[in-house]
Design a protein around this motif. Structure first.
Motif, short mmCIF file in Angstrom:
data_model
loop_
_atom_site.label_atom_id
_atom_site.label_comp_id
_atom_site.label_asym_id
_atom_site.label_seq_id
_atom_site.Cartn_x
_atom_site.Cartn_y
_atom_site.Cartn_z
N SER A 286 -12.40 -40.49 -9.47
CA SER A 286 -12.38 -41.35 -8.16
C SER A 286 -11.50 -40.42 -7.29
CB SER A 286 -12.19 -42.70 -8.17
OG SER A 286 -10.79 -42.81 -8.69
N ARG A 287 -11.74 -40.87 -5.96
CA ARG A 287 -11.14 -40.18 -4.86
C ARG A 287 -10.49 -41.14 -3.92
NH1 ARG A 287 -13.88 -35.30 -1.16
NH2 ARG A 287 -12.02 -34.87 0.02
N SER A 288 -9.15 -40.90 -3.53
CA SER A 288 -8.54 -41.60 -2.52
C SER A 288 -8.00 -40.92 -1.43
CB SER A 288 -7.28 -42.45 -3.12
OG SER A 288 -6.55 -43.27 -2.17
N GLY A 289 -8.96 -40.89 -0.39
CA GLY A 289 -8.65 -39.88 0.73
C GLY A 289 -8.88 -38.56 0.41
N ALA A 290 -7.99 -37.71 0.61
CA ALA A 290 -8.13 -36.34 -0.01
C ALA A 290 -7.58 -36.22 -1.55
CB ALA A 290 -7.25 -35.44 0.82
N ASP A 291 -6.92 -37.21 -2.08
CA ASP A 291 -6.45 -37.16 -3.27
C ASP A 291 -7.37 -37.68 -4.44
OD1 ASP A 291 -4.00 -36.87 -2.00
OD2 ASP A 291 -3.04 -38.55 -2.59
N VAL A 292 -7.59 -37.06 -5.71
CA VAL A 292 -8.44 -37.47 -6.64
C VAL A 292 -7.56 -37.72 -7.95
CG1 VAL A 292 -10.16 -36.20 -8.35
CG2 VAL A 292 -10.03 -35.44 -5.88
N VAL A 293 -8.29 -39.00 -8.48
CA VAL A 293 -7.71 -39.47 -9.40
C VAL A 293 -8.43 -39.42 -10.59
CG1 VAL A 293 -6.78 -41.65 -10.42
CG2 VAL A 293 -6.56 -41.28 -7.90
N VAL A 294 -7.85 -38.97 -11.70
CA VAL A 294 -8.64 -38.83 -12.98
C VAL A 294 -8.08 -39.75 -14.33
CG1 VAL A 294 -9.48 -37.02 -14.79
CG2 VAL A 294 -9.32 -36.36 -12.49
N ARG A 295 -8.81 -40.70 -14.85
CA ARG A 295 -8.27 -41.19 -16.11
C ARG A 295 -9.58 -40.92 -16.96
NH1 ARG A 295 -7.02 -44.57 -11.64
NH2 ARG A 295 -4.69 -45.27 -11.53
N GLY A 296 -8.86 -40.49 -17.99
CA GLY A 296 -9.84 -40.20 -19.02
C GLY A 296 -9.20 -40.16 -20.63
N ARG A 297 -10.17 -39.94 -21.77
CA ARG A 297 -9.62 -39.78 -23.04
C ARG A 297 -10.22 -38.34 -23.51
NH1 ARG A 297 -6.76 -43.31 -25.55
NH2 ARG A 297 -6.26 -43.15 -27.82
N VAL A 298 -9.46 -37.77 -24.38
CA VAL A 298 -9.79 -36.46 -25.06
C VAL A 298 -9.68 -36.64 -26.43
CG1 VAL A 298 -9.18 -34.25 -24.87
CG2 VAL A 298 -9.11 -35.40 -22.96
N HIS A 299 -10.64 -36.29 -27.17
CA HIS A 299 -10.74 -36.45 -28.52
C HIS A 299 -11.12 -34.85 -28.99
CE1 HIS A 299 -12.57 -37.14 -32.45
NE2 HIS A 299 -11.47 -37.68 -33.01
N ALA A 300 -10.35 -34.36 -30.16
CA ALA A 300 -10.84 -33.03 -30.56
C ALA A 300 -10.43 -33.04 -31.93
CB ALA A 300 -10.07 -31.92 -29.85
N VAL A 301 -10.73 -32.41 -33.06
CA VAL A 301 -10.60 -32.31 -34.33
C VAL A 301 -10.31 -30.47 -34.43
CG1 VAL A 301 -11.13 -32.51 -36.58
CG2 VAL A 301 -11.60 -34.18 -35.19
N ASP B 135 -4.93 -39.83 -24.16
CA ASP B 135 -5.17 -40.27 -22.79
C ASP B 135 -4.86 -39.12 -22.00
OD1 ASP B 135 -6.09 -42.94 -23.44
OD2 ASP B 135 -4.01 -43.65 -23.17
N MET B 136 -5.59 -39.13 -20.72
CA MET B 136 -5.48 -38.21 -19.54
C MET B 136 -5.39 -38.86 -18.40
SD MET B 136 -7.40 -34.61 -18.96
CE MET B 136 -8.79 -35.49 -18.48
N SER B 137 -4.23 -38.66 -17.51
CA SER B 137 -4.22 -39.51 -16.15
C SER B 137 -3.53 -38.39 -15.17
CB SER B 137 -3.07 -40.63 -16.27
OG SER B 137 -3.61 -41.55 -17.27
N LEU B 138 -4.33 -38.10 -14.22
CA LEU B 138 -3.99 -37.07 -13.25
C LEU B 138 -4.25 -37.66 -11.88
CD1 LEU B 138 -6.21 -34.27 -14.56
CD2 LEU B 138 -3.80 -34.61 -15.20
N LEU B 139 -3.19 -37.25 -11.27
CA LEU B 139 -3.31 -37.35 -9.66
C LEU B 139 -3.31 -35.95 -9.10
CD1 LEU B 139 -3.20 -39.17 -7.16
CD2 LEU B 139 -0.60 -39.06 -7.16
#
Length: 239
Positions: A49-64, A83-87
């Motif tokens: 999602s986006r907040s002004g010019a900033d981009v927020v990423v919340r997700g989950r990563v799975h790999a074997v 988990d993956m959380s980015l600003l």
């Protein structure tokens, strides 16, 4: 070409869902330098999602993944689920301008070096002074950035996976490490595979065996034989 590239203009405050597979080829390319490879396709899911010019990423990563055991070197499966959380903030204009200047300078240098002779090189005008390197402030160092136009998540997903990989992957906590084959296995017929790191020692042992066989009886054996003959002669004289 990045696998996950989202135009910033397509991201609004309501956000959009992320759900995509991580192909085995992508995992191998991203993690090959770490001696890791994908066992099966991974998966990433979440919301951006986006907040002004900033981009927020919340997700989950799975790999074997698969990596050699740190003790016995046998293939070991590693299950990553994190988990993956980015600003993400748009990069400062000075940073983007510096990158553009660097690209132009590199292209110009390549063009000049490719088209000028040695004599012409000495007549070139002196190079312009390079702009000072941009220094990030402490506030900027606490967040990640994107170029302001496209959000590329490949590097962030790779980093999330790498942070979860154990430093010393083990096939089991009780792994005894590399050990020689049992006598039963040797008597069974086929010789067990030899660790390639021990090959120089095997060659040295073969050379020593060949050298000792060509010399005949050893000095110790000759000395023992001579001592027995002397004792026999002494015994005969006494009689």
């Amino acid at each position: 070409m990045p696998l996950f590239a989202i135009p910033a203009g397509d991201i609004d405050a309501a956000g959009r869902s992320i759900a995509a597979d991580l192909p085995v080829a992508w995992l191998d390319e991203q993690l090959g330098e770490c001696d890791m490879r994908g066992v099966e396709p991974g998966h990433v899911s979440g919301r951006i999602s986006r907040s002004g010019a900033d981009v927020v990423v919340r997700g989950r990563v799975h790999a074997v993944l698969q990596a050699p055991c740190a003790r016995c070197l046998e293939p070991t499966k590693i299950d990553i689920d994190t988990d993956m959380s980015l600003l993400l903030k748009p990069a400062a204009p000075s940073v983007l301008a510096q990158k553009a200047d660097e690209k132009r300078a590199a292209a110009q240098a390549k063009k000049v070096s490719g088209g000028a002779t040695k004599g012409e090189t000495s007549k070139r005008a002196p190079r312009e002074k390079e702009p000072p390197e941009y220094e990030f402030s402490s506030d900027e160092a606490d967040v990640d950035v994107y170029d302001g136009e496209t959000v590329v998540l490949d590097g962030f997903i790779r980093e999330a996976i790498l942070l979860e990989i154990p430093i010393f992957p083990l096939c089991s906590e009780a792994c005894p490490g590399i050990h020689p084959a049992s006598p039963e296995a040797v008597e069974g017929g086929a010789a067990p595979p030899v660790d390639p790191r021990l090959a120089p020692l095997g060659a040295l042992r073969a050379a020593l065996s060949k050298a000792s066989g060509s010399r005949g009886p050893t000095d110790d054996q000759g000395a023992a034989s001579g001592s027995a003959d002397a004792s026999q002669q002494k015994k005969t004289k006494k009689e």
